[in-house]
Design an enzyme around this catalytic site. Structure first.
Site, mmCIF file in Angstrom:
data_model
loop_
_atom_site.group_PDB
_atom_site.id
_atom_site.type_symbol
_atom_site.label_atom_id
_atom_site.label_comp_id
_atom_site.label_asym_id
_atom_site.label_seq_id
_atom_site.Cartn_x
_atom_site.Cartn_y
_atom_site.Cartn_z
ATOM 1 C CB CYS A 57 -0.917 0.079 1.246
ATOM 2 S SG CYS A 57 -1.601 1.573 1.570
ATOM 3 C CE1 TYR A 209 -2.815 3.700 -5.514
ATOM 4 C CE2 TYR A 209 -4.227 1.790 -5.689
ATOM 5 C CZ TYR A 209 -3.235 2.248 -5.150
ATOM 6 O OH TYR A 209 -2.312 1.585 -4.295
HETATM 7 N N1 LIG Z 1 -6.437 8.450 2.672
HETATM 8 C C1 LIG Z 1 -6.127 7.164 3.321
HETATM 9 C C2 LIG Z 1 -6.119 6.098 2.263
HETATM 10 C C3 LIG Z 1 -5.480 4.737 2.710
HETATM 11 C C4 LIG Z 1 -6.080 3.671 1.665
HETATM 12 O O1 LIG Z 1 -7.033 3.940 0.716
HETATM 13 N N2 LIG Z 1 -5.445 2.443 1.918
HETATM 14 C C5 LIG Z 1 -5.956 1.458 0.828
HETATM 15 C C6 LIG Z 1 -4.901 0.497 0.783
HETATM 16 S S1 LIG Z 1 -3.706 1.089 -0.447
HETATM 17 C C7 LIG Z 1 -7.099 0.626 1.734
HETATM 18 O O2 LIG Z 1 -6.935 -0.116 2.770
HETATM 19 N N3 LIG Z 1 -8.252 0.417 0.856
HETATM 20 C C8 LIG Z 1 -9.261 -0.322 1.590
HETATM 21 C C9 LIG Z 1 -10.580 0.129 1.841
HETATM 22 O O3 LIG Z 1 -10.460 1.304 2.101
HETATM 23 O O4 LIG Z 1 -11.423 -0.677 1.961
HETATM 24 C C10 LIG Z 1 -4.536 7.426 3.614
HETATM 25 O O5 LIG Z 1 -3.628 7.937 2.784
HETATM 26 O O6 LIG Z 1 -4.060 6.862 4.582
#
Ligand SMILES: N[C@@H](CCC(=O)N[C@@H](CS)C(=O)NCC(=O)O)C(=O)O
Length: 342
Positions: A57, A209
């Site tokens: 990530c 993305y």
């Molecule tokens: N805005 C958050 C974004 C975090 C994010 O989108 N993480 C992803 C992994 S790359 C995630 O866990 N997505 C799963 C979800 O949101 O269900 C940050 O920068 O911490």
């Protein structure tokens, strides 16, 4: 769900998010936990805080980079989820981050030594989602900054987590002397850092993305053009010989650009269809990438094996591409700034 004032503005605009998603645009959600170390209920103390991450990530990579370059790897403990989330046939449901150190990576047919059990809550939970459920939240994303004393989530927004580690590095027990430790937001270049952060977040970090996960040709094409226009702008910025984006010092702007460029040649060219060029084709950006990779605490804060397993292991037919190998495999190539002169 808790909200705090003074939040950092670099997150995706949520206007008509549902309708845009329905039209095939990838729209990232907003993180709901926005407390800060330094708040009355979250004092800055060594050994009190814990991170839950996945090494594929890029948002987690911001946080592991800050932990590394600020000398906080002893002071802040960390659990690492398996790079591929739960599958369709999993009883708990698909697409959930799990702590499963016994799972094998299809790329190597072996377990991944960096993966851990969940140790932060003391309950040995299987899923990151369960950490949120304990606080009545239906979120499920990583990174998560957790307070092991209060047994509470502090924050799940990487842009804020890296800043509070920087501000509180001394009190959190950094192993680096202040003179050795980078200052991620020097006062004199903050406006420049914020300008770069905004452009790099929209066109590069999240833009990758938007290109790779959108199922609309126009949305993809727009993201593709913005991504390579911004790389060209950054190449121009570095062409005056400055070692880092805002000048002589490594700052937050460099830290936030690194996770995407680190993934570009070995993953994003294929997985996100960002195949106009490699970073290797931008001499100044390539040398910058190698320069940051050589900084103390950077190389060990990420894993391209987890990235490749994570990005390819659940897409297409799960077979992970073995390249690139020319001019040499990655990440070894990042030890060779001279490759830019080819
Ligand atoms: N805005 C958050 C974004 C975090 C994010 O989108 N993480 C992803 C992994 S790359 C995630 O866990 N997505 C799963 C979800 O949101 O269900 C940050 O920068 O911490």
């Amino acid at each position: 769900m808790t909200k705090k004032t003074g939040q950092i503005s670099t997150q995706e605009d949520q206007t008509d998010a549902q309708a845009r998603r329905a039209r095939g645009e990838f729209v990232r959600g907003v993180s709901g936990f926005r407390h800060a170390i330094g708040d009355p209920e979250f004092p800055a103390e060594p050994g009190r805080y814990h991170l839950f991450v996945a090494l594929n990530c890029p948002w987690c990579h911001r946080v592991t980079l800050a932990r590394g370059v600020l000398g906080l790897t002893e002071a802040i403990s960390m659990d690492v989820a398996f790079p591929n989330r739960t599958t369709e046939d999993d009883p708990v449901g698909p697409n959930l981050w799990e702590f499963a150190p016994d799972r094998r990576a299809s790329l190597t047919d072996e377990t991944l030594p960096e993966c851990t059990q969940e140790t932060g809550t003391g309950q040995g939970l299987r899923l990151a989602k369960q950490i949120y459920q304990a606080e009545g939240s239906d979120e499920q994303s990583v990174p998560i900054l957790y307070d092991k004393v209060a047994k509470r989530i502090v924050n799940n927004e990487s842009a804020e987590i890296l800043r509070m580690l920087d501000v509180n590095a001394e009190a959190l027990g950094s192993q680096f002397a202040a003179s050795e430790r980078p200052r991620l937001r020097p006062l004199d270049v903050q406006p420049e850092i914020d300008r770069l952060n905004e452009r790099i977040y929209v066109a590069i970090n999240n833009g990758a993305y938007k290109a790779g996960f959108s199922s609309d040709q126009k949305v993809y094409a727009q993201a593709f053009e913005a991504y390579f226009e911004t790389l060209a702008m950054l190449e121009q910025t570095l062409s005056d010989g400055r070692p880092f984006l805002t000048g002589d010092a490594f700052t937050e702007a460099d830290l936030r650009l690194f996770p995407t460029l680190y993934r570009h040649d070995p993953v994003y060219v294929m997985r996100m269809k960002l195949n106009a060029a490699r970073i290797l084709d931008y001499p100044h950006l390539w040398r910058w990438l190698c320069r940051v990779y050589a900084l103390p605490g950077v190389a060990e804060s990420g894993s391209l094996l987890h990235c490749r397993q994570g990005y390819f292991g659940r897409s297409w037919n799960g077979v992970v591409p073995l390249g690139p190998r020319h001019p040499m495999p990655y990440p070894e190539a990042y030890l060779h700034p001279e490759l830019a002169n080819r």
